[in-house]
Design a protein around this motif. Sequence first.
Motif, PDB file in Angstrom:
ATOM      1  N   ILE A 112      40.319  45.887  35.791  1.00 34.07           N
ATOM      2  CA  ILE A 112      41.261  46.492  34.846  1.00 34.07           C
ATOM      3  C   ILE A 112      40.554  47.552  34.014  1.00 34.07           C
ATOM      4  CG2 ILE A 112      42.666  46.045  32.788  1.00 34.07           C
ATOM      5  CD1 ILE A 112      43.317  43.284  34.017  1.00 34.07           C
ATOM      6  N   ARG A 113      39.362  47.203  33.507  1.00 32.54           N
ATOM      7  CA  ARG A 113      38.620  48.154  32.679  1.00 32.54           C
ATOM      8  C   ARG A 113      38.250  49.413  33.466  1.00 32.54           C
ATOM      9  NH1 ARG A 113      39.686  48.281  28.562  1.00 32.54           N
ATOM     10  NH2 ARG A 113      40.381  50.253  29.387  1.00 32.54           N
ATOM     11  N   ALA A 114      37.967  49.233  34.753  1.00 36.19           N
ATOM     12  CA  ALA A 114      37.571  50.364  35.587  1.00 36.19           C
ATOM     13  C   ALA A 114      38.769  51.159  36.104  1.00 36.19           C
ATOM     14  CB  ALA A 114      36.739  49.864  36.765  1.00 36.19           C
ATOM     15  N   GLY A 115      39.975  50.705  35.763  1.00 28.59           N
ATOM     16  CA  GLY A 115      41.164  51.384  36.244  1.00 28.59           C
ATOM     17  C   GLY A 115      41.481  51.119  37.696  1.00 28.59           C
ATOM     18  N   GLU A 116      40.933  50.026  38.242  1.00 25.88           N
ATOM     19  CA  GLU A 116      41.107  49.711  39.659  1.00 25.88           C
ATOM     20  C   GLU A 116      42.138  48.620  39.900  1.00 25.88           C
ATOM     21  OE1 GLU A 116      37.160  48.634  40.674  1.00 25.88           O
ATOM     22  OE2 GLU A 116      36.386  50.706  40.616  1.00 25.88           O
ATOM     23  N   ALA A 117      42.699  48.031  38.842  1.00 23.33           N
ATOM     24  CA  ALA A 117      43.698  46.972  38.983  1.00 23.33           C
ATOM     25  C   ALA A 117      44.586  46.983  37.754  1.00 23.33           C
ATOM     26  CB  ALA A 117      43.029  45.605  39.153  1.00 23.33           C
ATOM     27  N   GLY A 118      45.791  46.432  37.915  1.00 27.21           N
ATOM     28  CA  GLY A 118      46.724  46.342  36.808  1.00 27.21           C
ATOM     29  C   GLY A 118      46.523  45.072  35.997  1.00 27.21           C
ATOM     30  N   GLU A 119      47.265  44.980  34.918  1.00 30.52           N
ATOM     31  CA  GLU A 119      47.213  43.802  34.053  1.00 30.52           C
ATOM     32  C   GLU A 119      47.820  42.601  34.783  1.00 30.52           C
ATOM     33  OE1 GLU A 119      47.690  45.620  29.629  1.00 30.52           O
ATOM     34  OE2 GLU A 119      49.346  45.989  31.029  1.00 30.52           O
ATOM     35  N   LEU A 120      47.511  41.402  34.261  1.00 27.26           N
ATOM     36  CA  LEU A 120      47.865  40.178  34.982  1.00 27.26           C
ATOM     37  C   LEU A 120      48.231  39.060  34.025  1.00 27.26           C
ATOM     38  CD1 LEU A 120      47.811  38.340  37.608  1.00 27.26           C
ATOM     39  CD2 LEU A 120      45.372  37.983  37.096  1.00 27.26           C
ATOM     40  N   VAL A 121      49.328  38.351  34.352  1.00 29.86           N
ATOM     41  CA  VAL A 121      49.610  37.036  33.760  1.00 29.86           C
ATOM     42  C   VAL A 121      49.515  36.037  34.904  1.00 29.86           C
ATOM     43  CG1 VAL A 121      51.316  35.558  32.652  1.00 29.86           C
ATOM     44  CG2 VAL A 121      51.082  37.935  31.919  1.00 29.86           C
ATOM     45  N   TRP A 122      48.603  35.084  34.777  1.00 32.66           N
ATOM     46  CA  TRP A 122      48.301  34.149  35.868  1.00 32.66           C
ATOM     47  C   TRP A 122      48.563  32.731  35.376  1.00 32.66           C
ATOM     48  CZ3 TRP A 122      42.672  33.243  38.026  1.00 32.66           C
ATOM     49  CH2 TRP A 122      42.747  32.436  39.168  1.00 32.66           C
ATOM     50  N   LEU A 123      49.522  32.042  36.003  1.00 29.03           N
ATOM     51  CA  LEU A 123      49.891  30.686  35.630  1.00 29.03           C
ATOM     52  C   LEU A 123      49.370  29.713  36.681  1.00 29.03           C
ATOM     53  CD1 LEU A 123      53.586  31.321  34.533  1.00 29.03           C
ATOM     54  CD2 LEU A 123      51.511  31.419  33.139  1.00 29.03           C
ATOM     55  N   LEU A 124      48.768  28.613  36.232  1.00 30.14           N
ATOM     56  CA  LEU A 124      48.145  27.675  37.151  1.00 30.14           C
ATOM     57  C   LEU A 124      47.946  26.309  36.493  1.00 30.14           C
ATOM     58  CD1 LEU A 124      44.320  28.260  37.234  1.00 30.14           C
ATOM     59  CD2 LEU A 124      45.797  29.726  35.889  1.00 30.14           C
ATOM     60  N   GLU A 125      47.478  25.362  37.297  1.00 28.33           N
ATOM     61  CA  GLU A 125      47.016  24.058  36.820  1.00 28.33           C
ATOM     62  C   GLU A 125      45.569  23.869  37.285  1.00 28.33           C
ATOM     63  OE1 GLU A 125      50.069  20.543  37.132  1.00 28.33           O
ATOM     64  OE2 GLU A 125      50.412  21.926  38.808  1.00 28.33           O
ATOM     65  N   HIS A 126      44.824  23.086  36.509  1.00 26.46           N
ATOM     66  CA  HIS A 126      43.475  22.703  36.899  1.00 26.46           C
ATOM     67  C   HIS A 126      43.408  21.194  37.155  1.00 26.46           C
ATOM     68  CE1 HIS A 126      41.599  26.537  36.175  1.00 26.46           C
ATOM     69  NE2 HIS A 126      41.923  26.565  34.896  1.00 26.46           N
ATOM     70  N   PRO A 127      42.432  20.740  37.933  1.00 24.10           N
ATOM     71  CA  PRO A 127      42.153  19.306  37.970  1.00 24.10           C
ATOM     72  C   PRO A 127      41.610  18.874  36.609  1.00 24.10           C
ATOM     73  CG  PRO A 127      40.457  20.537  39.143  1.00 24.10           C
ATOM     74  CD  PRO A 127      41.531  21.524  38.781  1.00 24.10           C
ATOM     75  N   PRO A 128      41.540  17.573  36.317  1.00 23.77           N
ATOM     76  CA  PRO A 128      41.057  17.137  35.003  1.00 23.77           C
ATOM     77  C   PRO A 128      39.646  17.637  34.715  1.00 23.77           C
ATOM     78  CG  PRO A 128      42.107  15.312  36.151  1.00 23.77           C
ATOM     79  CD  PRO A 128      41.968  16.425  37.159  1.00 23.77           C
ATOM     80  N   LEU A 129      39.485  18.290  33.550  1.00 27.34           N
ATOM     81  CA  LEU A 129      38.188  18.839  33.166  1.00 27.34           C
ATOM     82  C   LEU A 129      38.212  19.204  31.690  1.00 27.34           C
ATOM     83  CD1 LEU A 129      38.537  22.241  32.857  1.00 27.34           C
ATOM     84  CD2 LEU A 129      38.923  21.950  35.309  1.00 27.34           C
ATOM     85  N   PHE A 130      37.026  19.436  31.152  1.00 29.37           N
ATOM     86  CA  PHE A 130      36.890  19.944  29.789  1.00 29.37           C
ATOM     87  C   PHE A 130      36.204  21.294  29.844  1.00 29.37           C
ATOM     88  CE2 PHE A 130      36.592  15.241  28.992  1.00 29.37           C
ATOM     89  CZ  PHE A 130      37.842  15.125  28.407  1.00 29.37           C
TER      90      PHE A 130
END
Length: 229
Positions: free
Chosen positions: A41-59
């Motif tokens: 994104i900073r380099a102008g090579e990709a657009g902005e992103l909203v990424w929705l996900l789940e993780h396995p149990p972790l801290f």
Amino acid sequence: METRQDDSGPADAAGIEWRVSPGLVPYPQALAEMERRAAAIRAGEAGELVWLLEHPPLFTAGTSADPAELFNPQGFPVYEAGRGGRYTYHGPGQRVGYVLLDLDRRGRDVRAYVHALEGWIIDALAAFGVAAHRAPGRIGIWTDRNGVEAKIGAIGVRVRRWVTLHGFSVNISPELSHFSGIVPCGIADFPVTSLGEMGVSTGLEHFDLALRQGLYRFLVSLEGRAEKA
């Protein structure tokens, strides 16, 4: 990485990629993808992103994490996140949202960004009849659970060269006992709750839709507050 994309493609006129990953995404994989995308994104090579996900149990440990606040009787993996804040739990039934925006073009105001992010989550919860709010001096999203203030969402961000990383997590129906392995975000005096514990039965997809519907308002709020600062 396999993803599920909304039928409408990029999120409205903002041109932000809206990505939803099925299954449980390993945290190191997600962190590496965020780092790569933020650099692009900073380099102008990709657009902005909203990424929705789940993780396995972790801290995850933020930059202010205090080892005395980690108990971890379940032996979950612990990862250095690089974001602000202290210890946070992630696991199944929790909607994690990684928000990668270019604040260079949306107003260089990190406080305005965090405030707008909080408002976005509060609005999404309101769609399910949950009155959530900010709490002065306490980061995160809060609500009333049987007369007791409880935390239903966490905020943790990082900004690198004016590109945002990390974002938020909202408790839809996680195993709340897993939070006992830490002092969540360093706040020991208040419990953690979820939509499920509050009697709101909904899946991640419905919460995602509420977020999607509030995206434009979130961006307008962000840019409006930045302009006023």
